[in-house]
Scaffold this active site. Structure first.
Site, PDB file in Angstrom:
ATOM      1  N   HIS A 117       0.823  -1.222   0.000  1.00  0.00           N
ATOM      2  CA  HIS A 117       0.000   0.000   0.000  1.00  0.00           C
ATOM      3  C   HIS A 117       0.846   1.255   0.000  1.00  0.00           C
ATOM      4  O   HIS A 117       0.385   2.317   0.425  1.00  0.00           O
ATOM      5  CB  HIS A 117      -0.963  -0.022   1.210  1.00  0.00           C
ATOM      6  CG  HIS A 117      -1.984  -1.128   1.107  1.00  0.00           C
ATOM      7  ND1 HIS A 117      -2.743  -1.556   2.159  1.00  0.00           N
ATOM      8  CD2 HIS A 117      -2.331  -1.905   0.069  1.00  0.00           C
ATOM      9  CE1 HIS A 117      -3.536  -2.541   1.761  1.00  0.00           C
ATOM     10  NE2 HIS A 117      -3.306  -2.775   0.509  1.00  0.00           N
ATOM     11  N   CYS A 153       5.287  20.408  -6.826  1.00  0.00           N
ATOM     12  CA  CYS A 153       6.273  19.654  -7.623  1.00  0.00           C
ATOM     13  C   CYS A 153       7.218  20.633  -8.322  1.00  0.00           C
ATOM     14  O   CYS A 153       6.783  21.639  -8.891  1.00  0.00           O
ATOM     15  CB  CYS A 153       5.501  18.838  -8.662  1.00  0.00           C
ATOM     16  SG  CYS A 153       6.528  18.081  -9.931  1.00  0.00           S
ATOM     17  N   GLY A 193      -1.419  -9.311  12.585  1.00  0.00           N
ATOM     18  CA  GLY A 193      -2.041  -8.023  12.868  1.00  0.00           C
ATOM     19  C   GLY A 193      -2.772  -7.410  11.701  1.00  0.00           C
ATOM     20  O   GLY A 193      -2.631  -6.216  11.436  1.00  0.00           O
ATOM     21  N   ALA A 237       1.041  -9.122  19.011  1.00  0.00           N
ATOM     22  CA  ALA A 237       2.191  -9.477  18.161  1.00  0.00           C
ATOM     23  C   ALA A 237       3.499  -9.269  18.918  1.00  0.00           C
ATOM     24  O   ALA A 237       4.436 -10.070  18.797  1.00  0.00           O
ATOM     25  CB  ALA A 237       2.152  -8.609  16.911  1.00  0.00           C
TER      26      ALA A 237
HETATM   27  N1  APR Z   1      -1.219  -7.560  18.019  1.00  0.00           N
HETATM   28  C1  APR Z   1      -1.798  -8.297  17.035  1.00  0.00           C
HETATM   29  N2  APR Z   1      -2.885  -7.877  16.329  1.00  0.00           N
HETATM   30  C2  APR Z   1      -3.384  -6.662  16.648  1.00  0.00           C
HETATM   31  C3  APR Z   1      -2.832  -5.829  17.649  1.00  0.00           C
HETATM   32  C4  APR Z   1      -1.703  -6.327  18.349  1.00  0.00           C
HETATM   33  N3  APR Z   1      -1.119  -5.627  19.342  1.00  0.00           N
HETATM   34  N4  APR Z   1      -3.586  -4.681  17.728  1.00  0.00           N
HETATM   35  C5  APR Z   1      -4.543  -4.795  16.787  1.00  0.00           C
HETATM   36  N5  APR Z   1      -4.432  -5.984  16.148  1.00  0.00           N
HETATM   37  C6  APR Z   1      -5.237  -6.492  15.042  1.00  0.00           C
HETATM   38  C7  APR Z   1      -6.700  -6.116  15.105  1.00  0.00           C
HETATM   39  O1  APR Z   1      -7.418  -7.127  15.816  1.00  0.00           O
HETATM   40  C8  APR Z   1      -7.069  -6.094  13.625  1.00  0.00           C
HETATM   41  O2  APR Z   1      -7.467  -7.390  13.187  1.00  0.00           O
HETATM   42  O3  APR Z   1      -4.725  -5.879  13.880  1.00  0.00           O
HETATM   43  C9  APR Z   1      -5.756  -5.724  12.928  1.00  0.00           C
HETATM   44  C10 APR Z   1      -5.743  -4.297  12.424  1.00  0.00           C
HETATM   45  O4  APR Z   1      -6.712  -4.236  11.410  1.00  0.00           O
HETATM   46  P1  APR Z   1      -6.877  -2.881  10.567  1.00  0.00           P
HETATM   47  O5  APR Z   1      -6.919  -1.724  11.500  1.00  0.00           O
HETATM   48  O6  APR Z   1      -8.031  -3.137   9.623  1.00  0.00           O
HETATM   49  O7  APR Z   1      -5.534  -2.758   9.742  1.00  0.00           O
HETATM   50  P2  APR Z   1      -5.131  -3.557   8.428  1.00  0.00           P
HETATM   51  O8  APR Z   1      -5.637  -4.959   8.452  1.00  0.00           O
HETATM   52  O9  APR Z   1      -3.664  -3.374   8.265  1.00  0.00           O
HETATM   53  O10 APR Z   1      -5.895  -2.714   7.280  1.00  0.00           O
HETATM   54  C11 APR Z   1      -5.583  -3.076   5.940  1.00  0.00           C
HETATM   55  O11 APR Z   1      -6.900  -1.207   5.201  1.00  0.00           O
HETATM   56  O12 APR Z   1      -7.420   0.971   5.684  1.00  0.00           O
HETATM   57  C12 APR Z   1      -6.728   0.159   4.786  1.00  0.00           C
HETATM   58  O13 APR Z   1      -4.815   0.600   3.505  1.00  0.00           O
HETATM   59  C13 APR Z   1      -5.263   0.474   4.821  1.00  0.00           C
HETATM   60  O14 APR Z   1      -3.380  -1.045   4.887  1.00  0.00           O
HETATM   61  C14 APR Z   1      -4.647  -0.769   5.461  1.00  0.00           C
HETATM   62  C15 APR Z   1      -5.644  -1.848   5.100  1.00  0.00           C
END
Ligand code: APR
Length: 250
Positions: A117, A153, A193, A237
Site C-alpha cells: 500500500h 512539484c 495483525g 504481536a
Molecule cells: N497484536 C496483534 N494484532 C493486533 C494488535 C496487536 N497488538 N492490535 C490490533 N491488532 C489487530 C486487530 O485485531 C485487527 O485485526 O490488527 C488488525 C488491524 O486491522 P486494521 O486496522 O483493519 O488494519 P489492516 O488490516 O492493516 O488494514 C488493511 O486497510 O485501511 C486500509 O490501507 C489500509 O493497509 C490498510 C488496510
C-alpha cells in the site's frame, strides 16, 4: 488442537511474514479499525484516503497524512518488528510483505520489505507522478486534523500527494507481482495483525494455503482456520513473535 511451535520456522525453506496495522500497534501507531484508538475515530480513512478527497481538500488530506507521518517518526520499532528482523537472520529465507505505510520493519533491520500500500516516505506529484524529493513541512508540533497546504512539484508545480495507495487505486504492479511470487513459493506464512478486510491483500493467506504452505495467524482475536495446516495464535504481536523466535532458536 495442536498449538503451532516456533521450531517449525527453522525447518521452513521460505517464510513469508505478512503484516497489517496490528504489528505497529504497540509502537503507538493507531490501527484503522480498532474502535477506541483507531484512525477512524477522528477521520474516516475510507473518505480521506481517496483521490477525490485530495482533489476537494488537499490541505486536509495532506495534513492528515503529515499527522500520521509525525506519529511514525516519533515511534520506534516494537519487539514484534525486532523479532521478525531476527527471524530473517535465522531462517533459510524470509520475505516481509506489509500493508503498512510506516518504515518500522526497515528501522528494525528488515531488508527488501514489499509495501503493498505504498509508504508515507515516498510522496509524489499528484499531476505528473514524479517523486517529490523536497523537504516537507516541519512536523514537530503537528496535531491531528490540522490542515497543511501540500508542497508543489519542482517539475510541473502540481500538488504533492502521499505515496500511499488510496481506496479505489490499484496496488503498485511490481510490489503485487513480487508478493504473489513469494506467497506462492513459501512453505510457511505468518499473517500478523491484519483484519483481512481490504482486497486484494486479504487474499494472501488463502493463496499461501492453496499452494501448500502452513499458515499462522497472529491477532488479538481468533481467526477462522481451515484444516491441520492453519493456526490461530491469539494475543499481541509484540508478545507472540518474540516467543516464536525463542522457540525457533531452541
Ligand atoms: N497484536 C496483534 N494484532 C493486533 C494488535 C496487536 N497488538 N492490535 C490490533 N491488532 C489487530 C486487530 O485485531 C485487527 O485485526 O490488527 C488488525 C488491524 O486491522 P486494521 O486496522 O483493519 O488494519 P489492516 O488490516 O492493516 O488494514 C488493511 O486497510 O485501511 C486500509 O490501507 C489500509 O493497509 C490498510 C488496510
Amino acid at each position: 488442537m495442536v498449538e503451532f511451535q516456533g521450531q517449525r520456522l527453522r525447518d521452513a525453506s521460505h517464510v513469508v511474514v505478512f503484516t497489517g496495522a496490528g504489528v505497529s500497534a504497540e509502537s503507538g501507531i493507531p490501527t484503522f479499525r480498532d474502535a477506541l484508538t483507531g484512525l477512524w475515530e477522528r477521520f474516516d480513512p475510507a473518505v480521506l484516503a481517496t483521490a477525490d478527497a485530495f482533489r476537494k481538500d488537499p490541505a486536509l488530506v495532506w495534513g492528515w497524512y503529515e499527522w500520521r507521518r509525525s506519529k511514525v517518526l516519533a515511534a520506534k520499532p516494537n519487539s514484534a518488528h525486532l523479532a521478525i528482523a531476527e527471524l530473517a537472520r535465522l531462517v533459510t529465507r524470509l520475505t516481509v510483505i506489509t500493508q503498512n505505510v510506516d518504515d518500522l520493519h526497515e528501522r528494525a533491520g528488515c531488508h527488501g520489505v514489499i509495501h503493498l500500500h505504498g509508504s508515507l516516505h515516498s510522496p509524489r506529484c499528484f499531476a505528473c507522478a514524479r517523486p517529490f524529493e523536497g523537504a516537507t513541512d516541519q512536523l514537530n508540533d503537528h496535531e491531528d486534523g490540522r490542515r497543511i497546504e501540500p508542497p508543489r512539484c519542482r517539475h510541473c508545480n502540481g500538488k504533492v500527494r502521499p505515496g500511499v495507495v488510496w481506496f479505489g487505486e490499484s496496488l503498485p504492479e511490481h510490489a503485487w507481482r513480487e508478493a504473489l511470487a513469494a506467497v506462492r513459493d513459501c512453505d510457511l506464512l505468518l499473517s500478523v495483525g491484519t483484519s483481512g478486510l481490504v482486497q486484494p491483500a486479504a487474499e494472501i493467506p488463502r493463496i499461501a494455503r492453496e499452494h501448500g504452505a502452513v499458515v499462522v495467524h497472529v491477532n488479538l482475536q481468533r481467526e477462522s482456520v481451515h484444516g491441520e495446516r492453519e493456526f490461530s495464535l491469539i494475543g499481541k504481536a509484540a508478545e507472540i513473535l518474540p516467543r516464536l523466535l525463542t522457540q525457533a532458536n531452541k
